[in-house]
Motif scaffolding. Structure first.
Motif, PDB file in Angstrom:
ATOM      1  N   ASN A  60       0.812  -1.212   0.000  1.00 60.24           N
ATOM      2  CA  ASN A  60       0.000   0.000   0.000  1.00 60.24           C
ATOM      3  C   ASN A  60       0.844   1.260   0.000  1.00 60.24           C
ATOM      4  OD1 ASN A  60       1.067  -0.045   2.533  1.00 60.24           O
ATOM      5  ND2 ASN A  60      -0.853   0.296   3.629  1.00 60.24           N
ATOM      6  N   SER A  61       2.120   1.182  -0.397  1.00 62.08           N
ATOM      7  CA  SER A  61       2.973   2.363  -0.346  1.00 62.08           C
ATOM      8  C   SER A  61       2.758   3.299  -1.521  1.00 62.08           C
ATOM      9  CB  SER A  61       4.446   1.954  -0.291  1.00 62.08           C
ATOM     10  OG  SER A  61       4.808   1.271  -1.474  1.00 62.08           O
TER      11      SER A  61
ATOM     12  N   ASN B  84       1.136   6.085  -3.575  1.00 66.05           N
ATOM     13  CA  ASN B  84       0.309   7.254  -3.330  1.00 66.05           C
ATOM     14  C   ASN B  84      -0.251   7.759  -4.653  1.00 66.05           C
ATOM     15  OD1 ASN B  84       1.259   8.555  -0.312  1.00 66.05           O
ATOM     16  ND2 ASN B  84       2.651   7.095  -1.260  1.00 66.05           N
TER      17      ASN B  84
ATOM     18  N   SER C  93       0.366   8.251 -10.080  1.00 70.24           N
ATOM     19  CA  SER C  93       0.845   7.552  -8.893  1.00 70.24           C
ATOM     20  C   SER C  93       2.291   7.918  -8.592  1.00 70.24           C
ATOM     21  CB  SER C  93       0.708   6.045  -9.087  1.00 70.24           C
ATOM     22  OG  SER C  93       1.384   5.620 -10.245  1.00 70.24           O
TER      23      SER C  93
ATOM     24  N   LEU D  63       5.602   7.439  -5.271  1.00 70.95           N
ATOM     25  CA  LEU D  63       6.090   6.882  -4.018  1.00 70.95           C
ATOM     26  C   LEU D  63       6.829   7.961  -3.240  1.00 70.95           C
ATOM     27  CD1 LEU D  63       7.631   3.526  -5.320  1.00 70.95           C
ATOM     28  CD2 LEU D  63       5.492   3.763  -4.049  1.00 70.95           C
TER      29      LEU D  63
ATOM     30  N   ASP E 216       2.723   1.875   8.133  1.00 70.70           N
ATOM     31  CA  ASP E 216       3.554   2.210   6.976  1.00 70.70           C
ATOM     32  C   ASP E 216       4.688   3.160   7.350  1.00 70.70           C
ATOM     33  OD1 ASP E 216       0.884   3.813   6.960  1.00 70.70           O
ATOM     34  OD2 ASP E 216       2.284   5.136   5.946  1.00 70.70           O
TER      35      ASP E 216
ATOM     36  N   ASN F  66       2.559   6.372   3.510  1.00 73.52           N
ATOM     37  CA  ASN F  66       1.465   6.666   2.593  1.00 73.52           C
ATOM     38  C   ASN F  66       0.471   7.569   3.315  1.00 73.52           C
ATOM     39  OD1 ASN F  66      -0.677   6.765   0.832  1.00 73.52           O
ATOM     40  ND2 ASN F  66      -0.703   4.581   0.391  1.00 73.52           N
TER      41      ASN F  66
END
Length: 384
Positions: free
Chosen positions: A44-45, A47, A54, A56, A268, A275
C-alpha cells in the motif's frame, strides 16, 4: 541444461506475480526491477495525486544516531524572537552536555538545566539548522519527548533563507505546559487558509479574530495556524505517552501536518513506506486554492530550537498560571528539567512519480505481470 528463458521464468516470475514471493527473492527482484519490487514488497505504499497519477515517497535523508549532529549548523546569534537565551556553538553545547547522543542512538538537545543564574542573565540553549535545503518533501520526526515547562518555548520547523518570502512552516510549537500543539505558516502577502479544507484542528485565534492570513507583516507576525485537537500533541501528556511521530507533507497538493502518539503510529511509517493518504485527515493543512505554494515556499532548512520567554512565552507568561515572572523563572535551573528534545530519528522522503499508472484492477495487474513475463522470455531467448 535448462534454457536461459526458462531459468528466468522460474527465478523471476514468482517474485512478480505472487506477492509472497517478494520475501523469497527480495534482492533479485529489487535488482531486476526496483520500482516494481518496492510495490510488491510494500503493497500500500503507492500514493496518488488528485489527477490520478501515482508516486512513491522514497528515502532521501535520515538524521539519527551518532552522526546526527554532523549534518547541522549551530546558530549563535541573538534570538530573532527576543528569547532570553544564549544560543551556543557546537563545541560549547557538547562540552556542557546540551547536546549528545546516547549509547542507544537517542539524540538529546536541551536548555541548560544545571546553572544557577543572577537576575537578568540569559540561559544557554541550542538552535540548529540542517545543512541540506528542501523544496517539498515528507518529513517524519520520531521523538520520545519535546521540551515544555513554564517559560519554555520550543519549536521544530522549516524555513527559507529569504524570510518571509520563502515561507516558514511551524510543525511543533508551544509554550509553558500547554497540551495542544500549534501549527503555523508565515509567508509574504497573498496566502490565506482555506477554512473549508479537511482538517481536524481548530483555527488559531486571538482577541476573537481567527488567524487565517499567513502574511508575516501583519497581526504581529502571528501568521495563519491551527491548534491540534489532541492533548497528547504537546507538553507533559505527550511525554507521558512515550512521545510519538509528527509528519509534514509538502508537495504541490498541500502542506499538511499530522501527529500520532506512540501507540497510534501508522504501520507504513514504521515500515519506512509512508502513505499519507491512509492517515486520515491532517491536523492542519494549507491548500493551494488560496495560497501559491510553489511561489511562497522554497529552499527550506529544518530547524530545532529551545528559546525561553521571548515574544510568545514571555508575553503570555502573566496569564499562563506559572509562578512569578518569566525573568525570575530563568534563575533556577531546576525549572528546566523538562526543556529537552529526545529524538529517535528524523527521516525525509522525496516524491518520485511512477513511470506507469498502477490501478487496483485485477485486469490491469495481470496485464502488467504477463507483459513483464513476455519481455523476460524474449530477453532469455536473446541470451541463447
Amino acid at each position: 541444461m535448462l534454457p536461459a528463458y526458462f531459468l528466468i521464468f522460474i527465478i523471476y516470475y514468482p517474485a512478480v506475480a505472487i506477492p509472497q514471493a517478494s520475501s523469497w527473492f527480495p534482492s533479485l527482484s529489487e535488482h531486476l526491477w526496483p520500482s516494481r519490487s518496492l510495490y510488491v514488497a510494500s503493497g500500500n505504499s503507492i500514493n496518488y495525486n488528485p489527477n490520478g497519477s501515482s508516486f512513491l515517497w522514497l528515502p532521501q535523508d535520515s538524521y539519527s544516531g551518532q552522526t546526527f549532529f554532523d549534518l547541522w549548523d549551530f546558530f549563535t546569534g541573538a534570538d530573532p524572537t527576543n528569547g532570553q537565551v544564549n544560543y551556543v556553538n557546537e563545541t560549547v553545547a557538547r562540552q556542557t552536555g546540551l547536546v549528545y547522543v546516547q549509547d542507544n542512538g537517542i539524540v538529546i538537545m536541551k536548555a541548560d538545566n544545571t546553572t544557577s543564574l543572577a537576575s537578568g542573565v540569559y540561559r544557554n540553549s541550542v538552535r540548529i539548522s540542517s545543512q541540506a535545503q528542501y523544496n517539498t518533501g515528507l518529513f517524519i520526526l520520531d521523538l520520545n519527548r519535546a521540551p515544555w515547562g513554564c517559560a519554555v518555548w520550543p519549536a521544530f520547523w522549516t524555513v527559507g533563507g529569504n524570510w518571509p518570502y520563502d515561507g516558514e512552516v511551524d510543525i511543533i510549537e508551544g509554550v509553558h505546559d500547554n497540551e495542544h500543539n500549534q501549527v503555523a505558516w508565515h509567508t509574504a502577502p497573498g496566502c490565506t487558509l482555506d477554512t473549508t479544507a479537511n482538517f481536524t484542528g481548530t483555527i488559531s485565534s486571538s482577541d476573537g479574530v481567527n488567524h487565517t492570513d499567513c502574511n508575516a507583516f501583519i497581526n504581529s507576525n502571528s501568521g495563519c495556524g491551527m491548534t491540534e485537537w489532541s492533548r497528547a500533541s504537546y507538553g507533559p501528556y505527550f511525554d507521558s505517552q512515550g512521545g510519538g511521530v509528527f509528519a509534514m507533507k509538502w508537495d504541490e497538493n498541500s502542506i499538511a501536518i499530522w501527529s500520532f502518539y506512540r501507540v497510534a503510529i501508522p504501520k507504513d511509517v514504521i515500515a519506512g513506506t509512508p502513505n499519507p493518504s491512509g492517515w486520515g485527515a491532517p491536523s492542519a493543512v494549507l491548500e493551494p486554492s488560496d495560497c501559491n505554494l510553489g511561489q511562497l515556499f522554497a529552499n527550506h532548512s529544518i530547524v530545532f530550537d529551545i528559546t525561553l520567554c521571548g515574544d510568545w512565552a514571555g508575553n503570555s507568561y502573566a496569564t499562563s498560571g506559572c509562578p512569578g515572572t518569566c525573568e525570575q523563572r530563568l534563575m533556577d535551573p531546576a525549572n528546566f528539567q523538562n526543556a529537552s528534545w529526545s529524538i529517535n530519528s528524523l527521516k525525509v522522503y522525496r516524491k518520485v512519480l511512477l513511470s506507469a499508472r498502477v490501478t487496483n484492477s485485477v485486469t490491469s495487474k495481470l496485464t502488467m505481470e504477463f507483459t513483464t513475463l513476455y519481455l523476460m522470455i524474449l530477453l532469455g531467448g536473446l541470451l541463447l
